[in-house]
Write an enzyme that holds these catalytic residues in place. Structure first.
Site, PDB file in Angstrom:
ATOM      1  N   ASP A 217     -12.183   7.049   3.866  1.00  0.00           N
ATOM      2  CA  ASP A 217     -11.028   7.093   4.467  1.00  0.00           C
ATOM      3  C   ASP A 217     -10.800   5.266   4.177  1.00  0.00           C
ATOM      4  O   ASP A 217      -9.657   5.170   5.256  1.00  0.00           O
ATOM      5  CB  ASP A 217     -11.507   7.111   5.621  1.00  0.00           C
ATOM      6  CG  ASP A 217      -9.880   7.280   6.666  1.00  0.00           C
ATOM      7  OD1 ASP A 217      -8.681   6.905   6.139  1.00  0.00           O
ATOM      8  OD2 ASP A 217      -9.867   7.918   7.965  1.00  0.00           O
TER       9      ASP A 217
ATOM     10  N   ASP B 227       1.348   6.313   5.989  1.00  0.00           N
ATOM     11  CA  ASP B 227       0.645   5.296   4.858  1.00  0.00           C
ATOM     12  C   ASP B 227       1.346   4.525   3.841  1.00  0.00           C
ATOM     13  O   ASP B 227       0.303   3.625   3.122  1.00  0.00           O
ATOM     14  CB  ASP B 227      -0.885   6.281   4.854  1.00  0.00           C
ATOM     15  CG  ASP B 227      -1.764   5.367   5.470  1.00  0.00           C
ATOM     16  OD1 ASP B 227      -1.985   3.825   5.951  1.00  0.00           O
ATOM     17  OD2 ASP B 227      -3.117   5.656   4.411  1.00  0.00           O
TER      18      ASP B 227
ATOM     19  N   ASP C 247      -2.717  10.239   3.858  1.00  0.00           N
ATOM     20  CA  ASP C 247      -4.408  10.252   3.862  1.00  0.00           C
ATOM     21  C   ASP C 247      -4.961  10.474   5.124  1.00  0.00           C
ATOM     22  O   ASP C 247      -4.440  10.627   6.128  1.00  0.00           O
ATOM     23  CB  ASP C 247      -4.086   8.303   4.614  1.00  0.00           C
ATOM     24  CG  ASP C 247      -5.765   7.944   5.039  1.00  0.00           C
ATOM     25  OD1 ASP C 247      -6.596   8.421   3.576  1.00  0.00           O
ATOM     26  OD2 ASP C 247      -6.112   6.557   4.915  1.00  0.00           O
TER      27      ASP C 247
ATOM     28  N   GLU D 225      -9.540   3.727   2.043  1.00  0.00           N
ATOM     29  CA  GLU D 225      -9.156   3.792   0.229  1.00  0.00           C
ATOM     30  C   GLU D 225      -8.783   2.677   0.260  1.00  0.00           C
ATOM     31  O   GLU D 225      -7.705   2.443  -0.778  1.00  0.00           O
ATOM     32  CB  GLU D 225      -8.388   4.901   0.642  1.00  0.00           C
ATOM     33  CG  GLU D 225      -7.174   5.399   1.037  1.00  0.00           C
ATOM     34  CD  GLU D 225      -7.046   5.696   2.774  1.00  0.00           C
ATOM     35  OE1 GLU D 225      -7.668   5.180   2.974  1.00  0.00           O
ATOM     36  OE2 GLU D 225      -5.963   5.053   3.114  1.00  0.00           O
TER      37      GLU D 225
ATOM     38  N   LYS E  52       0.603  -1.463  -0.172  1.00  0.00           N
ATOM     39  CA  LYS E  52      -0.257  -0.253  -0.157  1.00  0.00           C
ATOM     40  C   LYS E  52       0.792   1.143   0.528  1.00  0.00           C
ATOM     41  O   LYS E  52       1.543   1.509   0.053  1.00  0.00           O
ATOM     42  CB  LYS E  52      -0.931   0.291   1.199  1.00  0.00           C
ATOM     43  CG  LYS E  52      -1.966   1.372   1.466  1.00  0.00           C
ATOM     44  CD  LYS E  52      -2.492   1.063   2.651  1.00  0.00           C
ATOM     45  CE  LYS E  52      -3.136   2.982   2.447  1.00  0.00           C
ATOM     46  NZ  LYS E  52      -4.149   2.669   3.724  1.00  0.00           N
TER      47      LYS E  52
ATOM     48  N   LYS F 184     -10.428  12.818   8.509  1.00  0.00           N
ATOM     49  CA  LYS F 184      -9.801  12.464   9.470  1.00  0.00           C
ATOM     50  C   LYS F 184      -9.861  13.372  10.214  1.00  0.00           C
ATOM     51  O   LYS F 184      -9.791  14.568  10.508  1.00  0.00           O
ATOM     52  CB  LYS F 184      -8.347  11.658   9.591  1.00  0.00           C
ATOM     53  CG  LYS F 184      -8.711  10.473   8.634  1.00  0.00           C
ATOM     54  CD  LYS F 184      -6.486   9.809   8.706  1.00  0.00           C
ATOM     55  CE  LYS F 184      -6.916   8.541   7.963  1.00  0.00           C
ATOM     56  NZ  LYS F 184      -7.465   7.101   8.646  1.00  0.00           N
TER      57      LYS F 184
ATOM     58  N   ARG G 297      -7.610  -0.711   0.927  1.00  0.00           N
ATOM     59  CA  ARG G 297      -8.290  -1.686   0.076  1.00  0.00           C
ATOM     60  C   ARG G 297      -8.780  -1.359  -1.356  1.00  0.00           C
ATOM     61  O   ARG G 297      -8.551  -1.950  -1.903  1.00  0.00           O
ATOM     62  CB  ARG G 297      -9.478  -2.483   1.341  1.00  0.00           C
ATOM     63  CG  ARG G 297     -10.467  -1.407   1.027  1.00  0.00           C
ATOM     64  CD  ARG G 297     -11.147  -2.154   3.064  1.00  0.00           C
ATOM     65  NE  ARG G 297     -10.758  -0.951   3.623  1.00  0.00           N
ATOM     66  CZ  ARG G 297     -11.911  -1.190   4.982  1.00  0.00           C
ATOM     67  NH1 ARG G 297     -12.828  -1.595   5.353  1.00  0.00           N
ATOM     68  NH2 ARG G 297     -10.990  -0.981   6.629  1.00  0.00           N
TER      69      ARG G 297
HETATM   70  N1  BES Z   1      -4.609   4.411   6.823  1.00  0.00           N
HETATM   71  C1  BES Z   1      -5.670   4.054   7.700  1.00  0.00           C
HETATM   72  C2  BES Z   1      -5.626   2.626   9.169  1.00  0.00           C
HETATM   73  C3  BES Z   1      -4.381   3.732  10.268  1.00  0.00           C
HETATM   74  C4  BES Z   1      -5.337   4.553  10.851  1.00  0.00           C
HETATM   75  C5  BES Z   1      -3.240   2.368  10.488  1.00  0.00           C
HETATM   76  C6  BES Z   1      -4.480   4.792  12.427  1.00  0.00           C
HETATM   77  C7  BES Z   1      -3.010   3.917  11.350  1.00  0.00           C
HETATM   78  C8  BES Z   1      -2.858   4.455  12.081  1.00  0.00           C
HETATM   79  C9  BES Z   1      -6.506   3.789   6.949  1.00  0.00           C
HETATM   80  O1  BES Z   1      -6.545   4.071   5.519  1.00  0.00           O
HETATM   81  C10 BES Z   1      -8.476   4.025   7.834  1.00  0.00           C
HETATM   82  O2  BES Z   1      -8.132   5.310   7.473  1.00  0.00           O
HETATM   83  N2  BES Z   1      -8.557   3.138   7.715  1.00  0.00           N
HETATM   84  C11 BES Z   1     -10.231   3.159   8.426  1.00  0.00           C
HETATM   85  C12 BES Z   1     -10.944   2.511   7.914  1.00  0.00           C
HETATM   86  C13 BES Z   1     -12.009   2.364   8.426  1.00  0.00           C
HETATM   87  C14 BES Z   1     -12.938   4.006   7.798  1.00  0.00           C
HETATM   88  C15 BES Z   1     -13.378   1.020   7.999  1.00  0.00           C
HETATM   89  C16 BES Z   1      -9.559   3.042  10.230  1.00  0.00           C
HETATM   90  O3  BES Z   1      -9.174   2.452  10.704  1.00  0.00           O
HETATM   91  O4  BES Z   1     -10.363   4.031  11.078  1.00  0.00           O
HETATM   92 ZN    ZN Z   2      -4.848   5.035   4.670  1.00  0.00          ZN
HETATM   93 MN    MN Z   3      -7.804   5.510   5.395  1.00  0.00          MN
END
Ligand code: BES
Ligand code: ZN
Ligand code: MN
Length: 503
Positions: free
Chosen positions: A353, A294, A276, A355, A271, A283, A357
């Protein structure tokens, strides 16, 4: 930094510092014993006065030990003798190097290979020593101003470490470990640098240029796919995420083809979200800067390629890095949008968010073209994985148990662990959508599992594993910085595989 393998007596080494181990019981390691004898019981006396108790990773620096050639002796606690684990060894090495980095020491003689470990061999100990030392001395200073950089470079630094083997017969094994450790740490260091770079520097284009630079230095083949080519391939999901940013997306494809022609490649997919923001589902502000990390999945793929190239590993490996930014913008995707992925499956975006996947699914479909032996994707995918496992283990999901076990054991060997998580059908309905083949989120419950379930819908044609490194790729707080994980796990896995295929 220069490392070399030597043998000889600890009291005879004319260097800035000799490192020797002390156990918690007060038992001296062989090198500590010979220093003690040459100095008429100097070490025993220090222990008697209670200045060093041998607790794991404690250190005591001694100057002018009589009868000794070296300027200094560093005593390092090895913990309880007889029950030392591999991780204790690494802690002792890191603690000693960190302790010496604060002193004027330039040339070091280490006798830590002597530490008793039930399972680990000289090669492993030497490789770990080199990697732990480089890890402890890592410093990211390129973004500091010139004055600060000058100050830093004036400080005396460790320039050479001699690693002593107890017997010359072990020198070859140690030399092998030294080369492995050097290759691995240069991969880890690349992954750290890329992670730590600010997101205005480390853009998708920058990542592509880094990959291209490795063509000359590391003998890889690299191909960069631009937006137009991805449009032709039908990567509507990846391009959907990319459309909210002025930075052009890149699909970076690396090939290290050093195995037999007939051997199917291992494909690594990383990835590469270079920042992000969350997109329209933006966020909260706190710690958002950390979303520059990210792209650590991408960085781990590049780092692993660097390591295996330096090892000249006889194996076929392909790397695929979808790289883009996730930004809010007039042209960004919105919640409710339906995207068509390269696989033909449609996706309702319920949260922009989620994104990672969305970019990975198209890269995973693209991987089919290489007729892979297996595919591993590496992604800072979910905050939920951090809640589940904290910062010690990466989450491991797989559609094939043998592959999962091989990765778990490579992680244990490399001290870069992963933990096997479920990927049961029971979780799949959480991704149901009224308007498309699937939604891109599955609710709060089991968030790292439903993210893996989403990816599993694109990996049916091959053996596949997914590493969620959201909790392990970087550290927050005072020690904020990239860890370079899981380069050690991946490199170890590939090395084991090459050993198996070629023996
Ligand atoms: N890059 C983030 C995951 C992340 C968040 C990694 C905080 C480390 C610390 C990912 O893109 C994301 O935002 N995932 C969301 C998914 C949710 C919207 C289903 C998450 O984990 O909140
Ligand atoms: Zn992300
Ligand atoms: Mn995200």
């Amino acid at each position: 930094m220069e490392f070399s393998i030597k043998s000889g007596k600890a009291e005879k080494q004319a260097c800035d510092c000799v490192i020797v181990g002390i156990y918690e019981s007060g038992k001296l390691s062989p090198a500590a014993t010979s220093i003690d004898q040459a100095s008429n019981g100097f070490i025993a006396n220090v222990l008697k006065h209670g200045d060093m108790d041998g607790k794991l990773a404690s250190t005591l620096l001694l100057h002018h030990v009589p009868g000794i050639q070296s300027h200094r002796v560093l005593l390092v606690g090895l913990g309880k003798s007889g029950e030392a684990k591999a991780s204790c060894y690494r802690k002792a090495v890191s603690a000693s190097i960190k302790a010496l980095a604060k002193t004027g020491t330039k040339h070091v003689a280490s006798y830590l290979l002597e530490m008793d470990l039930p399972k680990e061999c000289v090669t492993w100990k030497t490789a770990q020593f080199v990697e732990a030392a480089q890890d402890s001395l890592y410093h990211f200073g390129v973004m500091k101003g010139q004055a600060t950089q000058k100050d830093q470079s004036k400080k005396e630094k460790i320039v050479g470490i001699d690693i002593y083997v107890s017997d010359v017969s072990a020198a070859d094994a140690a030399e092998t470990g030294l080369q492995q450790g050097l290759a691995l740490s240069s991969g880890v260091s690349l992954a750290k640098d890329l992670g730590n770079l600010p997101p205005n520097v480390c853009t998708p284009t920058y990542l592509a240029d880094q990959a291209l630079a490795m063509v000359k230095t590391h003998g890889l083949t690299v191909q960069i796919l631009e937006r137009e080519e991805m449009q032709k391939l039908g990567m509507g999901s990846f391009l959907g995420v990319a459309q909210g940013s002025v930075q052009p997306p890149k699909l970076i494809v690396l090939q290290h083809l050093k195995g037999k022609k007939t051997d199917k490649p291992v494909v690594l997919v990383g990835k590469g979200i270079t920042f992000d923001t969350g997109g329209i589902s933006i966020k909260p502000g706190a710690e958002m800067d950390e979303m520059k990390y990210d792209m650590c999945g991408a960085a781990s793929v590049l780092g692993t390629f660097k390591a295996i190239a330096e090892m000249d590993l006889p194996l076929n490996v392909v790397g695929i890095i979808p790289a883009c930014e996730n930004m809010p913008d007039g042209n960004a995707i919105r919640p409710g949008d339906v995207l068509t992925s390269m696989s033909g499956q449609t996706i309702e975006v319920l949260n922009t968010d989620a994104e990672g996947r969305l970019i990975l699914c198209d890269a995973l479909t693209y991987a089919e073209k290489f007729e892979p032996a297996l595919v591993i994707d590496i992604a800072t995918l979910t905050g939920a994985c951090v809640i589940a496992l904290g910062h010690h283990a990466s989450g491991l999901f797989s559609n094939q148990d043998t592959l999962a076990h091989e990765l778990i054991s490579a992680g244990e060997q490399a001290l870069d662990r992963a933990w096997h998580m479920p990927l049961w059908e029971d979780y799949q309905p959480q991704l149901d959508s009224n308007f498309a083949d699937m939604a891109n989120i599955g609710g709060r419950a089991g968030g790292s599992i439903t993210a893996a379930c989403f990816l599993s819908r694109f990996t049916k044609k091959y053996h596949w594993a997914h590493l969620d490194i959201a909790g392990t790729a970087w550290k927050s707080g005072k020690e904020k910085g990239s860890t370079g994980r899981p380069v050690p796990l991946l490199t170890g896995f590939l090395k084991n595989r090459a050993d198996k295929l070629n023996n």
